[in-house]
Each structure stands twice: as C-alpha cells, then as structure tokens.
Design a protein around this motif. Sequence first.
Motif, mmCIF file in Angstrom:
data_model
loop_
_atom_site.group_PDB
_atom_site.id
_atom_site.type_symbol
_atom_site.label_atom_id
_atom_site.label_comp_id
_atom_site.label_asym_id
_atom_site.label_seq_id
_atom_site.Cartn_x
_atom_site.Cartn_y
_atom_site.Cartn_z
ATOM 1 N N GLY A 17 -1.934 2.873 -4.968
ATOM 2 C CA GLY A 17 -0.592 3.390 -5.231
ATOM 3 C C GLY A 17 -0.552 4.901 -5.287
ATOM 4 O O GLY A 17 0.330 5.534 -4.696
ATOM 5 N N ARG A 21 1.278 7.586 -2.852
ATOM 6 C CA ARG A 21 2.158 8.625 -3.391
ATOM 7 C C ARG A 21 1.748 10.003 -2.866
ATOM 8 O O ARG A 21 2.602 10.815 -2.484
ATOM 9 C CB ARG A 21 2.072 8.596 -4.914
ATOM 10 C CG ARG A 21 2.977 9.566 -5.605
ATOM 11 C CD ARG A 21 2.877 9.384 -7.102
ATOM 12 N NE ARG A 21 3.621 10.391 -7.801
ATOM 13 C CZ ARG A 21 3.390 10.765 -9.045
ATOM 14 N NH1 ARG A 21 2.444 10.162 -9.750
ATOM 15 N NH2 ARG A 21 4.099 11.700 -9.616
ATOM 16 N N PHE A 44 6.611 2.602 -8.858
ATOM 17 C CA PHE A 44 5.667 1.495 -8.983
ATOM 18 C C PHE A 44 6.227 0.443 -9.919
ATOM 19 O O PHE A 44 6.952 0.751 -10.854
ATOM 20 C CB PHE A 44 4.327 2.003 -9.536
ATOM 21 C CG PHE A 44 3.709 3.076 -8.694
ATOM 22 C CD1 PHE A 44 3.190 2.788 -7.445
ATOM 23 C CD2 PHE A 44 3.657 4.385 -9.135
ATOM 24 C CE1 PHE A 44 2.628 3.772 -6.660
ATOM 25 C CE2 PHE A 44 3.100 5.385 -8.365
ATOM 26 C CZ PHE A 44 2.581 5.070 -7.122
ATOM 27 N N ILE A 57 -0.361 -2.936 -9.899
ATOM 28 C CA ILE A 57 0.918 -2.351 -9.492
ATOM 29 C C ILE A 57 1.097 -2.468 -7.991
ATOM 30 O O ILE A 57 0.140 -2.657 -7.247
ATOM 31 C CB ILE A 57 1.030 -0.872 -9.905
ATOM 32 C CG1 ILE A 57 -0.103 -0.057 -9.287
ATOM 33 C CG2 ILE A 57 1.071 -0.710 -11.392
ATOM 34 C CD1 ILE A 57 0.311 1.276 -8.784
ATOM 35 N N GLU A 58 2.343 -2.347 -7.576
ATOM 36 C CA GLU A 58 2.653 -2.228 -6.163
ATOM 37 C C GLU A 58 3.754 -1.193 -6.028
ATOM 38 O O GLU A 58 4.568 -1.013 -6.929
ATOM 39 C CB GLU A 58 3.056 -3.572 -5.552
ATOM 40 C CG GLU A 58 4.308 -4.178 -6.122
ATOM 41 C CD GLU A 58 4.617 -5.549 -5.543
ATOM 42 O OE1 GLU A 58 3.788 -6.113 -4.832
ATOM 43 O OE2 GLU A 58 5.715 -6.044 -5.825
ATOM 44 N N ALA A 59 3.742 -0.522 -4.893
ATOM 45 C CA ALA A 59 4.719 0.540 -4.653
ATOM 46 C C ALA A 59 6.008 -0.052 -4.119
ATOM 47 O O ALA A 59 6.009 -1.031 -3.388
ATOM 48 C CB ALA A 59 4.152 1.547 -3.663
#
Length: 130
Positions: A17, A21, A44, A57-59
């Motif tokens: 992630g 970014r 996120f 997490i995922e974006a």
Amino acid sequence: MTEFSNALSVLSSGMRGQGQRLRHIAENVANADTPGYRRKTITFRETVEDGRRSGAIEASPVQLKKGELPRIHDPSHPMADAQGYHDGSNVELVTEMADAREAQRSYEANLKMFEQVRRMSAELFDVLKR
C-alpha cells in the motif's frame, strides 16, 4: 505458525500500500507543471475475510483532487484561451514531499516489523529442531 504468516501478510499488505502511495506521489511531482493535471490520492481500508477483520489493508481506487484548478495567465501558452489564461495543476509540492516522507516512514516501519517476525519464526524453527 499461522500467527507468523498472518503477521507477514498484514505487514506485506502495508508495504504494498505504501509503495503504491509513493508511486502516485511521484506521478504528482512529475506532473506538477502539467496544465490541467489533478492531484492523485489513494486511501486505505482494512480487508475483511470470512466476516472478520484481517488487519491487512488494501488501497482504494485512485481519487483525483476535486475543486477549481488555478488559472494561470500566460498568453504565449498553446492552451491559453482568448484572455490568455489556462488551467494549471492543483499539485502542491510541499504537500507531496510531506506525504512522501510519511509513506516512506510507514513503509520502513512495516519492513522492520516484517524482518522481526521473520527472525522470530526462524528462531522458533531452530528451537523446534532441537
């Protein structure tokens, strides 16, 4: 051992992630002087597996900064209108540098934890071999 693999999965998602970014920040910096360019951002969210929060997490999809673009007076610019104005970019380099530093530090923190978990699992295997 699933705790170690879960931890590695969560930490690697954080590194992915923050890497993503940083790529968007680099695009923003590269296009700061591109007429009509809008700043790209991502957010996120925590993933859910089998109805439970996983910690990973995922974006989100890329979001473009909304709002008015600054109007720049430059009659010689090929994109200038009849009054000599064209749309500028809404990228602020100071903001991008601060975001880049934050993303870099978050990436490094995840990497250090990843290395620590990997070392701990290797030491556990050594103990179990004895």
